[in-house]
Structures are given as C-alpha cells and as structure tokens.
Design a protein around this motif. Structure first.
Motif, PDB file in Angstrom:
ATOM      1  N   ASP A  10       0.815  -1.207   0.000  1.00 27.92           N
ATOM      2  CA  ASP A  10       0.000   0.000   0.000  1.00 27.92           C
ATOM      3  C   ASP A  10       0.853   1.263   0.000  1.00 27.92           C
ATOM      4  N   HIS A  11       2.147   1.114  -0.088  1.00 35.57           N
ATOM      5  CA  HIS A  11       3.040   2.263  -0.086  1.00 35.57           C
ATOM      6  C   HIS A  11       2.712   3.179  -1.280  1.00 35.57           C
ATOM      7  N   PRO A  12       2.637   4.495  -1.081  1.00 34.77           N
ATOM      8  CA  PRO A  12       2.340   5.407  -2.191  1.00 34.77           C
ATOM      9  C   PRO A  12       3.310   5.223  -3.364  1.00 34.77           C
ATOM     10  N   GLY A  13       2.747   5.129  -4.556  1.00 36.65           N
ATOM     11  CA  GLY A  13       3.542   4.920  -5.759  1.00 36.65           C
ATOM     12  C   GLY A  13       3.583   3.479  -6.217  1.00 36.65           C
ATOM     13  N   GLU A  15       0.999   1.436  -6.067  1.00 34.75           N
ATOM     14  CA  GLU A  15      -0.313   0.982  -6.536  1.00 34.75           C
ATOM     15  C   GLU A  15      -0.314   0.674  -8.031  1.00 34.75           C
ATOM     16  N   VAL A  16       0.558   1.310  -8.792  1.00 33.90           N
ATOM     17  CA  VAL A  16       0.612   1.054 -10.223  1.00 33.90           C
ATOM     18  C   VAL A  16       0.979  -0.411 -10.496  1.00 33.90           C
ATOM     19  N   PHE A  17       1.730  -1.029  -9.600  1.00 36.00           N
ATOM     20  CA  PHE A  17       2.110  -2.432  -9.736  1.00 36.00           C
ATOM     21  C   PHE A  17       1.137  -3.372  -9.028  1.00 36.00           C
ATOM     22  N   SER A  18       0.510  -2.897  -7.961  1.00 37.36           N
ATOM     23  CA  SER A  18      -0.211  -3.806  -7.069  1.00 37.36           C
ATOM     24  C   SER A  18      -1.731  -3.754  -7.180  1.00 37.36           C
ATOM     25  N   ARG A  19      -2.298  -2.594  -7.558  1.00 38.13           N
ATOM     26  CA  ARG A  19      -3.758  -2.484  -7.472  1.00 38.13           C
ATOM     27  C   ARG A  19      -4.453  -2.074  -8.767  1.00 38.13           C
ATOM     28  N   LEU A  20      -3.789  -1.318  -9.610  1.00 38.94           N
ATOM     29  CA  LEU A  20      -4.468  -0.817 -10.800  1.00 38.94           C
ATOM     30  C   LEU A  20      -4.627  -1.919 -11.843  1.00 38.94           C
ATOM     31  N   THR A  21      -5.812  -2.010 -12.422  1.00 36.84           N
ATOM     32  CA  THR A  21      -6.072  -2.988 -13.478  1.00 36.84           C
ATOM     33  C   THR A  21      -5.478  -2.490 -14.794  1.00 36.84           C
ATOM     34  N   ASP A  22      -5.393  -3.393 -15.784  1.00 36.33           N
ATOM     35  CA  ASP A  22      -4.913  -2.977 -17.101  1.00 36.33           C
ATOM     36  C   ASP A  22      -5.803  -1.895 -17.684  1.00 36.33           C
ATOM     37  N   HIS A  23      -7.102  -2.003 -17.428  1.00 38.10           N
ATOM     38  CA  HIS A  23      -8.032  -0.991 -17.929  1.00 38.10           C
ATOM     39  C   HIS A  23      -7.729   0.372 -17.310  1.00 38.10           C
ATOM     40  N   GLN A  24      -7.470   0.390 -16.010  1.00 37.94           N
ATOM     41  CA  GLN A  24      -7.146   1.651 -15.351  1.00 37.94           C
ATOM     42  C   GLN A  24      -5.803   2.196 -15.823  1.00 37.94           C
ATOM     43  N   LEU A  25      -4.842   1.317 -16.013  1.00 36.52           N
ATOM     44  CA  LEU A  25      -3.528   1.752 -16.483  1.00 36.52           C
ATOM     45  C   LEU A  25      -3.620   2.351 -17.883  1.00 36.52           C
ATOM     46  N   ARG A  26      -4.512   1.803 -18.692  1.00 38.13           N
ATOM     47  CA  ARG A  26      -4.623   2.273 -20.074  1.00 38.13           C
ATOM     48  C   ARG A  26      -5.141   3.701 -20.134  1.00 38.13           C
ATOM     49  N   ASN A  27      -6.026   4.067 -19.206  1.00 41.76           N
ATOM     50  CA  ASN A  27      -6.506   5.441 -19.077  1.00 41.76           C
ATOM     51  C   ASN A  27      -7.096   5.959 -20.396  1.00 41.76           C
ATOM     52  N   ARG A  28      -8.248   5.434 -20.750  1.00 40.07           N
ATOM     53  CA  ARG A  28      -8.870   5.786 -22.025  1.00 40.07           C
ATOM     54  C   ARG A  28      -9.205   7.274 -22.139  1.00 40.07           C
ATOM     55  N   LEU A  29      -9.504   7.923 -21.007  1.00 41.78           N
ATOM     56  CA  LEU A  29      -9.872   9.341 -21.052  1.00 41.78           C
ATOM     57  C   LEU A  29      -8.670  10.223 -21.362  1.00 41.78           C
ATOM     58  N   HIS A  30      -7.492   9.795 -20.936  1.00 40.09           N
ATOM     59  CA  HIS A  30      -6.274  10.575 -21.162  1.00 40.09           C
ATOM     60  C   HIS A  30      -5.172   9.632 -21.643  1.00 40.09           C
ATOM     61  N   PRO A  31      -5.229   9.208 -22.918  1.00 42.04           N
ATOM     62  CA  PRO A  31      -4.270   8.213 -23.411  1.00 42.04           C
ATOM     63  C   PRO A  31      -2.811   8.635 -23.243  1.00 42.04           C
ATOM     64  N   LEU A  58      10.104  -1.720  -9.657  1.00 40.89           N
ATOM     65  CA  LEU A  58       9.855  -2.472  -8.431  1.00 40.89           C
ATOM     66  C   LEU A  58      10.670  -3.757  -8.514  1.00 40.89           C
ATOM     67  N   CYS A  59      11.527  -3.994  -7.521  1.00 48.35           N
ATOM     68  CA  CYS A  59      12.337  -5.212  -7.561  1.00 48.35           C
ATOM     69  C   CYS A  59      12.803  -5.582  -6.160  1.00 48.35           C
ATOM     70  N   GLU A  60      13.219  -6.816  -6.038  1.00 50.57           N
ATOM     71  CA  GLU A  60      13.809  -7.260  -4.772  1.00 50.57           C
ATOM     72  C   GLU A  60      15.155  -6.562  -4.562  1.00 50.57           C
ATOM     73  N   ARG A  61      15.548  -6.464  -3.308  1.00 51.13           N
ATOM     74  CA  ARG A  61      16.803  -5.777  -2.995  1.00 51.13           C
ATOM     75  C   ARG A  61      17.998  -6.403  -3.704  1.00 51.13           C
ATOM     76  N   ARG A  62      17.983  -7.740  -3.812  1.00 50.67           N
ATOM     77  CA  ARG A  62      19.138  -8.422  -4.402  1.00 50.67           C
ATOM     78  C   ARG A  62      19.308  -8.090  -5.877  1.00 50.67           C
ATOM     79  N   HIS A  63      18.246  -7.608  -6.530  1.00 46.51           N
ATOM     80  CA  HIS A  63      18.338  -7.298  -7.953  1.00 46.51           C
ATOM     81  C   HIS A  63      18.889  -5.898  -8.218  1.00 46.51           C
ATOM     82  N   ILE A  64      18.937  -5.049  -7.193  1.00 42.35           N
ATOM     83  CA  ILE A  64      19.401  -3.684  -7.404  1.00 42.35           C
ATOM     84  C   ILE A  64      20.831  -3.666  -7.913  1.00 42.35           C
TER      85      ILE A  64
END
Length: 272
Positions: A10-13, A15-31, A58-64
């Motif tokens: 739930d950390h700010p920022g 949500e783009v990886f964790s909660r938004l659907t593909d439909h929301q990510l696509r943002n039809r109103l503002h492509p 977004l990645c695990e610490r070991r991948h940085i």
C-alpha cells in the motif's frame, strides 16, 4: 536514483504495480497519461531499446546490484521501490517476472499509413481477446518477417501486461496500431488497406477457401492476413469483404489450429 524501501504494497507509488487494473492503467480518457507494466529484465531492456520511457521500478533488494543494475543505471532519476521477496510475492504473477517490474509510459501509436508505409506483409488481428494468443501472434510476427500489425477495436490490447510477457517483448519490435473501419465505407472494414495497395486474406474455412500454398498468394506484392477470434473465427461479412479466403491444408481430419499457431504457419508460408 531514489531507492525506496517498502514494507507494504500500500506504499504510495506502488499501486501502479499492485492495485491498478490494465483498464485503469490504459486510461482511455487521457491516453497520453497511460501506463504499461513490463515484467522481467530481458523484456524491460527490449522496451527501453525501443524507446519506451520508464516511470518507476519495483524489484527485490538483491536485484538492485544484480539483474536490474544495468536497467537502473539507464533510468535516470526515477523511483526504484524495493522490498523483501516474501512481500513482493504477494503480487499476482510476481514469481513469473524474474523479480523486476517496470512501469512505463504508454506511447503514442503510429497511424495505419505509417505502419503500412513500406510494408509488404501485415497482419490484421480481428476480435482476438485472449492475451496469450495476442502475445504469441506478435512474437511470431516479429520472428517470421511480418512488417506491421493492425488490431481491431474489439480485440485485446497488445500492451496488456500478460500479452507483453507472452510476446517476450515482441510487441515493442513490430510497428502496430488500431484499425478502424473507414467512415465513408462502414460495410468495408478493409477499404483503408485496399486504398494503400494491399490485398486482404481471410484465414477461414469456407467452400471458397484456397490452400495457403496457392502460387497466386505469393505473387502478391502486398498482403494483409486477417486472423479471427478464437471461438467463432471471422464474421461472414468480414470474410466476404476480403480478396482471398485461405485455409491451411490439414491431415487426420483436423479442421483448424489455434489462432496463434495458424498465424505462425501463415506468416512463414507467405513471407516475402
């Protein structure tokens, strides 16, 4: 770049990886504000090499300092969210991503004319809604010499998260755009392509179907191969509007292939 350690999805920022659907990510109103999610270092590298702009990682610490090190070095001043594997594994499908996800800006698509400008072979994906099939068709298109892809509005978005993953980044390699029926000819969905010098080929089983290896097909300088949806195939009106109706010769009484497999066979046979 700012490294941001997180202890919750739930950390700010994030949500783009964790909660938004593909439909929301696509943002039809503002492509122009649309976002796509690209998974795995290999596919992220393909997207970046094709000009896609990263917004956050977004990645695990070991991948940085591991698999994502070269990606992070190219990303400039974007946030890199990181956490323990147990936390990130709560994300659906995370175990398939090789531990690295990237949010990227959705690009402005070319026009149909731009996709077709120097093309001799294009594919029209008509009504295909399965993301796995979309990804597989794009991968075959990239591998087998298809110059461009046109997608009808009732088909799945090629920049869907799963379609990108299945294509292994091939959606970033082949020019594509949406195909709309011409306003001045609503009953002729391929009038636009015909005006651009293409002959259209419906992949379908009808009494008028000719075999895929028919010599006249290979002699055509510009072909648009039309692939239909998984269940019912192409609509009758669509088939009637094409220049050729083509079947793949089969053995053992098998009547058809999965659309992705059929596309690969057709791409190979009709390549320039």
């Amino acid at each position: 770049m700012p490294i941001v350690s997180i202890s919750t999805l739930d950390h700010p920022g994030v949500e783009v990886f964790s909660r938004l659907t593909d439909h929301q990510l696509r943002n039809r109103l503002h492509p122009d504000e649309g976002v796509i999610i690209v998974e795995s270092p290999k596919v992220i590298r393909v997207a970046m090499a094709s000009g896609y702009a990263p917004l956050s990682l977004l990645c695990e610490r070991r991948h940085i300092e591991g698999d994502a090190a070269d990606i992070i070095a190219q990303c400039g001043d974007i946030p890199v969210y990181t956490g323990e594997r147990d936390l990130l594994a709560q994300l659906t499908g995370y175990t398939l991503t090789r531990g690295v996800l990237c949010a990227m800006r959705r690009p402005q698509l070319p026009t149909v004319e731009e996709v077709c400008d120097k093309a001799s072979r294009v594919v029209v994906i008509d009504g295909v809604v399965d993301t796995t099939n979309i990804g597989a068709i794009f991968r075959s298109a990239a591998a087998l010499g298809i110059d461009g892809v046109l997608v009808t509005r009732n088909a799945c978005d090629p920049l869907n998260r799963r379609a990108i993953r299945v294509s292994m980044g091939s959606v970033f390699l082949v020019p594509w755009t949406w195909l709309d029926a011409p306003d001045n000819a609503p009953g002729d969905p391929f009038g636009h392509l015909r005006n651009l010098g293409f002959r259209t080929v419906a992949m379908a089983l009808t009494d008028k179907s000719i075999p895929l290896d028919a010599p006249e097909l290979k002699r055509e300088p510009r072909l648009a191969l039309v692939m239909g949806t998984e269940g019912d195939g192409l609509p009758h009106d669509t088939i009637a509007s094409t220049d050729y109706v083509v079947r793949i010769p089969m053995a053992h009484g098998v009547d058809s292939l999965n659309v992705a497999a059929a596309a690969a066979v057709a791409f190979w046979e009709l390549r320039k």
